[in-house]
Scaffold this active site. Structure first.
Site, PDB file in Angstrom:
ATOM      1  N   LYS A 193      55.637  23.100  -3.133  1.00  0.00           N
ATOM      2  CA  LYS A 193      55.489  22.755  -2.282  1.00  0.00           C
ATOM      3  C   LYS A 193      53.999  21.912  -1.865  1.00  0.00           C
ATOM      4  O   LYS A 193      53.047  21.431  -3.403  1.00  0.00           O
ATOM      5  CB  LYS A 193      54.526  24.319  -1.643  1.00  0.00           C
ATOM      6  CG  LYS A 193      56.112  25.017  -2.080  1.00  0.00           C
ATOM      7  CD  LYS A 193      55.291  26.414  -1.148  1.00  0.00           C
ATOM      8  CE  LYS A 193      57.053  27.657  -1.396  1.00  0.00           C
ATOM      9  NZ  LYS A 193      56.685  28.694  -0.188  1.00  0.00           N
ATOM     10  N   TYR A 253      64.424  27.025   6.232  1.00  0.00           N
ATOM     11  CA  TYR A 253      63.871  28.633   5.939  1.00  0.00           C
ATOM     12  C   TYR A 253      64.288  29.488   7.263  1.00  0.00           C
ATOM     13  O   TYR A 253      63.709  30.674   7.234  1.00  0.00           O
ATOM     14  CB  TYR A 253      62.304  28.764   6.225  1.00  0.00           C
ATOM     15  CG  TYR A 253      61.307  28.409   5.203  1.00  0.00           C
ATOM     16  CD1 TYR A 253      62.382  29.185   3.633  1.00  0.00           C
ATOM     17  CD2 TYR A 253      60.418  27.622   5.146  1.00  0.00           C
ATOM     18  CE1 TYR A 253      61.011  29.255   2.317  1.00  0.00           C
ATOM     19  CE2 TYR A 253      59.856  27.487   3.593  1.00  0.00           C
ATOM     20  CZ  TYR A 253      60.071  28.041   2.683  1.00  0.00           C
ATOM     21  OH  TYR A 253      58.995  27.589   2.050  1.00  0.00           O
ATOM     22  N   PHE A 297      55.712  35.212   9.626  1.00  0.00           N
ATOM     23  CA  PHE A 297      55.301  34.256   9.524  1.00  0.00           C
ATOM     24  C   PHE A 297      55.853  33.139   9.109  1.00  0.00           C
ATOM     25  O   PHE A 297      55.296  32.162   8.764  1.00  0.00           O
ATOM     26  CB  PHE A 297      54.486  34.981   7.399  1.00  0.00           C
ATOM     27  CG  PHE A 297      56.169  35.264   6.774  1.00  0.00           C
ATOM     28  CD1 PHE A 297      56.082  34.011   6.344  1.00  0.00           C
ATOM     29  CD2 PHE A 297      56.198  36.687   7.294  1.00  0.00           C
ATOM     30  CE1 PHE A 297      58.336  34.937   5.359  1.00  0.00           C
ATOM     31  CE2 PHE A 297      57.527  36.913   6.122  1.00  0.00           C
ATOM     32  CZ  PHE A 297      58.179  36.241   5.377  1.00  0.00           C
ATOM     33  N   ARG A 316      63.460  32.021 -10.585  1.00  0.00           N
ATOM     34  CA  ARG A 316      62.275  33.380 -10.393  1.00  0.00           C
ATOM     35  C   ARG A 316      61.238  33.523 -11.218  1.00  0.00           C
ATOM     36  O   ARG A 316      60.406  33.733 -11.738  1.00  0.00           O
ATOM     37  CB  ARG A 316      63.305  34.426  -9.262  1.00  0.00           C
ATOM     38  CG  ARG A 316      64.137  33.127  -8.786  1.00  0.00           C
ATOM     39  CD  ARG A 316      64.604  34.098  -7.002  1.00  0.00           C
ATOM     40  NE  ARG A 316      64.104  34.610  -6.834  1.00  0.00           N
ATOM     41  CZ  ARG A 316      63.091  34.792  -6.031  1.00  0.00           C
ATOM     42  NH1 ARG A 316      63.561  32.998  -5.344  1.00  0.00           N
ATOM     43  NH2 ARG A 316      62.984  35.808  -4.886  1.00  0.00           N
ATOM     44  N   THR A 351      56.119  36.779  -5.497  1.00  0.00           N
ATOM     45  CA  THR A 351      55.672  35.560  -4.072  1.00  0.00           C
ATOM     46  C   THR A 351      53.882  35.753  -4.099  1.00  0.00           C
ATOM     47  O   THR A 351      53.697  34.553  -3.372  1.00  0.00           O
ATOM     48  CB  THR A 351      56.667  36.803  -2.646  1.00  0.00           C
ATOM     49  OG1 THR A 351      57.634  36.648  -3.155  1.00  0.00           O
ATOM     50  CG2 THR A 351      55.741  35.139  -1.407  1.00  0.00           C
ATOM     51  N   ARG A 410      53.295  30.867 -10.170  1.00  0.00           N
ATOM     52  CA  ARG A 410      52.333  30.969  -9.070  1.00  0.00           C
ATOM     53  C   ARG A 410      51.015  31.731  -9.518  1.00  0.00           C
ATOM     54  O   ARG A 410      50.219  32.267  -9.047  1.00  0.00           O
ATOM     55  CB  ARG A 410      53.075  32.157  -7.686  1.00  0.00           C
ATOM     56  CG  ARG A 410      54.219  31.415  -7.227  1.00  0.00           C
ATOM     57  CD  ARG A 410      55.257  31.966  -6.492  1.00  0.00           C
ATOM     58  NE  ARG A 410      56.254  31.635  -5.657  1.00  0.00           N
ATOM     59  CZ  ARG A 410      56.578  32.020  -5.505  1.00  0.00           C
ATOM     60  NH1 ARG A 410      57.518  32.995  -5.635  1.00  0.00           N
ATOM     61  NH2 ARG A 410      58.026  31.211  -4.359  1.00  0.00           N
ATOM     62  N   ASN A 436      51.814  29.044  -2.117  1.00  0.00           N
ATOM     63  CA  ASN A 436      52.112  29.843  -3.281  1.00  0.00           C
ATOM     64  C   ASN A 436      52.599  28.364  -4.846  1.00  0.00           C
ATOM     65  O   ASN A 436      53.831  29.424  -4.881  1.00  0.00           O
ATOM     66  CB  ASN A 436      53.211  30.864  -3.688  1.00  0.00           C
ATOM     67  CG  ASN A 436      53.910  31.009  -2.452  1.00  0.00           C
ATOM     68  OD1 ASN A 436      54.171  29.475  -1.757  1.00  0.00           O
ATOM     69  ND2 ASN A 436      55.692  32.010  -2.535  1.00  0.00           N
ATOM     70  N   HIS A 447      58.899  26.654  -4.768  1.00  0.00           N
ATOM     71  CA  HIS A 447      59.819  27.921  -3.873  1.00  0.00           C
ATOM     72  C   HIS A 447      61.157  27.953  -4.847  1.00  0.00           C
ATOM     73  O   HIS A 447      61.386  26.656  -5.261  1.00  0.00           O
ATOM     74  CB  HIS A 447      60.231  27.356  -2.608  1.00  0.00           C
ATOM     75  CG  HIS A 447      61.443  27.438  -2.610  1.00  0.00           C
ATOM     76  ND1 HIS A 447      61.794  29.326  -1.382  1.00  0.00           N
ATOM     77  CD2 HIS A 447      62.842  27.333  -2.270  1.00  0.00           C
ATOM     78  CE1 HIS A 447      63.101  29.368  -1.147  1.00  0.00           C
ATOM     79  NE2 HIS A 447      64.232  28.073  -1.538  1.00  0.00           N
ATOM     80  N   GLU A 449      70.713  25.869  -0.573  1.00  0.00           N
ATOM     81  CA  GLU A 449      69.458  25.063  -0.207  1.00  0.00           C
ATOM     82  C   GLU A 449      69.623  23.745  -1.364  1.00  0.00           C
ATOM     83  O   GLU A 449      69.148  22.448  -0.441  1.00  0.00           O
ATOM     84  CB  GLU A 449      68.666  25.514  -1.262  1.00  0.00           C
ATOM     85  CG  GLU A 449      68.243  26.305  -0.341  1.00  0.00           C
ATOM     86  CD  GLU A 449      67.130  28.162  -1.009  1.00  0.00           C
ATOM     87  OE1 GLU A 449      66.461  27.078  -1.807  1.00  0.00           O
ATOM     88  OE2 GLU A 449      67.141  29.090  -0.345  1.00  0.00           O
TER      89      GLU A 449
HETATM   90  P1  CMP Z   1      58.770  31.322  -0.519  1.00  0.00           P
HETATM   91  O1  CMP Z   1      59.691  31.781  -1.672  1.00  0.00           O
HETATM   92  O2  CMP Z   1      59.057  29.789  -0.266  1.00  0.00           O
HETATM   93  O3  CMP Z   1      59.740  32.024   0.794  1.00  0.00           O
HETATM   94  C1  CMP Z   1      59.333  31.923   2.036  1.00  0.00           C
HETATM   95  C2  CMP Z   1      58.093  31.796   1.974  1.00  0.00           C
HETATM   96  O4  CMP Z   1      57.233  32.716   3.012  1.00  0.00           O
HETATM   97  C3  CMP Z   1      57.119  32.636   0.616  1.00  0.00           C
HETATM   98  O5  CMP Z   1      57.341  31.623  -0.622  1.00  0.00           O
HETATM   99  C4  CMP Z   1      55.654  32.437   1.228  1.00  0.00           C
HETATM  100  O6  CMP Z   1      55.070  31.564   0.931  1.00  0.00           O
HETATM  101  C5  CMP Z   1      56.027  32.631   2.463  1.00  0.00           C
HETATM  102  N1  CMP Z   1      55.380  34.192   3.034  1.00  0.00           N
HETATM  103  C6  CMP Z   1      54.258  34.126   3.825  1.00  0.00           C
HETATM  104  N2  CMP Z   1      54.003  35.230   4.213  1.00  0.00           N
HETATM  105  C7  CMP Z   1      54.893  36.165   3.759  1.00  0.00           C
HETATM  106  C8  CMP Z   1      55.583  37.452   3.208  1.00  0.00           C
HETATM  107  N3  CMP Z   1      54.365  37.940   4.391  1.00  0.00           N
HETATM  108  N4  CMP Z   1      56.076  37.949   2.860  1.00  0.00           N
HETATM  109  C9  CMP Z   1      57.247  36.675   2.459  1.00  0.00           C
HETATM  110  N5  CMP Z   1      56.967  35.560   1.989  1.00  0.00           N
HETATM  111  C10 CMP Z   1      55.617  35.013   3.261  1.00  0.00           C
END
Ligand code: CMP
Length: 136
Positions: free
Chosen positions: A12, A52, A60, A88, A94, A105, A115, A118, A129
């Site tokens: 990212k 997304y 968010f 993962r 996350t 992360r 973070n 992805h 994807e």
């Molecule tokens: P990612 O794995 O890219 O998938 C969705 C993204 O939403 C996640 O990583 C986070 O960076 C972002 N995000 C922001 N706020 C939240 C939240 N409260 N819960 C989960 N993902 C979040």
């Protein structure tokens, strides 16, 4: 390999900006995830919204799409044994604050938004994807 898979990984904007691309790629390779294809790109907010869209009902969502399109990202196809789950596990939770020691992360993430990486969450989503970024 008994269960070879491919998964999509994104480095990212926060991590690309801090020049962490090579360090993060090295973690994948060291852990037997081959980088089959990779490219550095910047996507529009509309493309991020499409990517997304499973999160479109989340509070968010708008910030997430703005963030992913805010700077260059590196998208990769990773391949290896149980690649979806393996990736993962390497990424960690996350929220970097909740991620296990030595996960990507935990090492590099700044916040739940920034973070650093992805990764696809299922084999089915990995196919979608990968196709999103690497249409053949
Ligand atoms: P990612 O794995 O890219 O998938 C969705 C993204 O939403 C996640 O990583 C986070 O960076 C972002 N995000 C922001 N706020 C939240 C939240 N409260 N819960 C989960 N993902 C979040």
């Amino acid at each position: 390999m008994s269960n070879p898979q491919q998964t999509l990984s994104i480095i990212k904007p926060d991590a690309v900006e801090r020049n962490l691309t090579d360090e993060i790629k090295a973690i994948f390779v060291k852990n037997n995830l081959m980088i089959k294809e990779d490219k550095k790109i910047q996507i529009s907010k509309e493309e991020a919204a499409e990517f997304y869209k499973v999160h479109q009902s989340k509070p968010f969502y708008d910030d997430l799409c703005a963030y992913l399109s805010s700077g260059p990202i590196v998208v990769m196809i990773l391949e290896g044994e149980n690649a979806v789950l393996h990736n993962r596990n390497l990424m960690g939770a996350t929220d970097p604050k909740k991620a296990d020691e030595n996960t990507i992360r935990k090492l590099y993430g700044i916040s739940i938004d920034k973070n650093s990486v992805h990764g696809s969450d299922s084999v089915e989503n990995a196919k979608k994807e990968i196709n999103f970024f690497f249409k053949s």
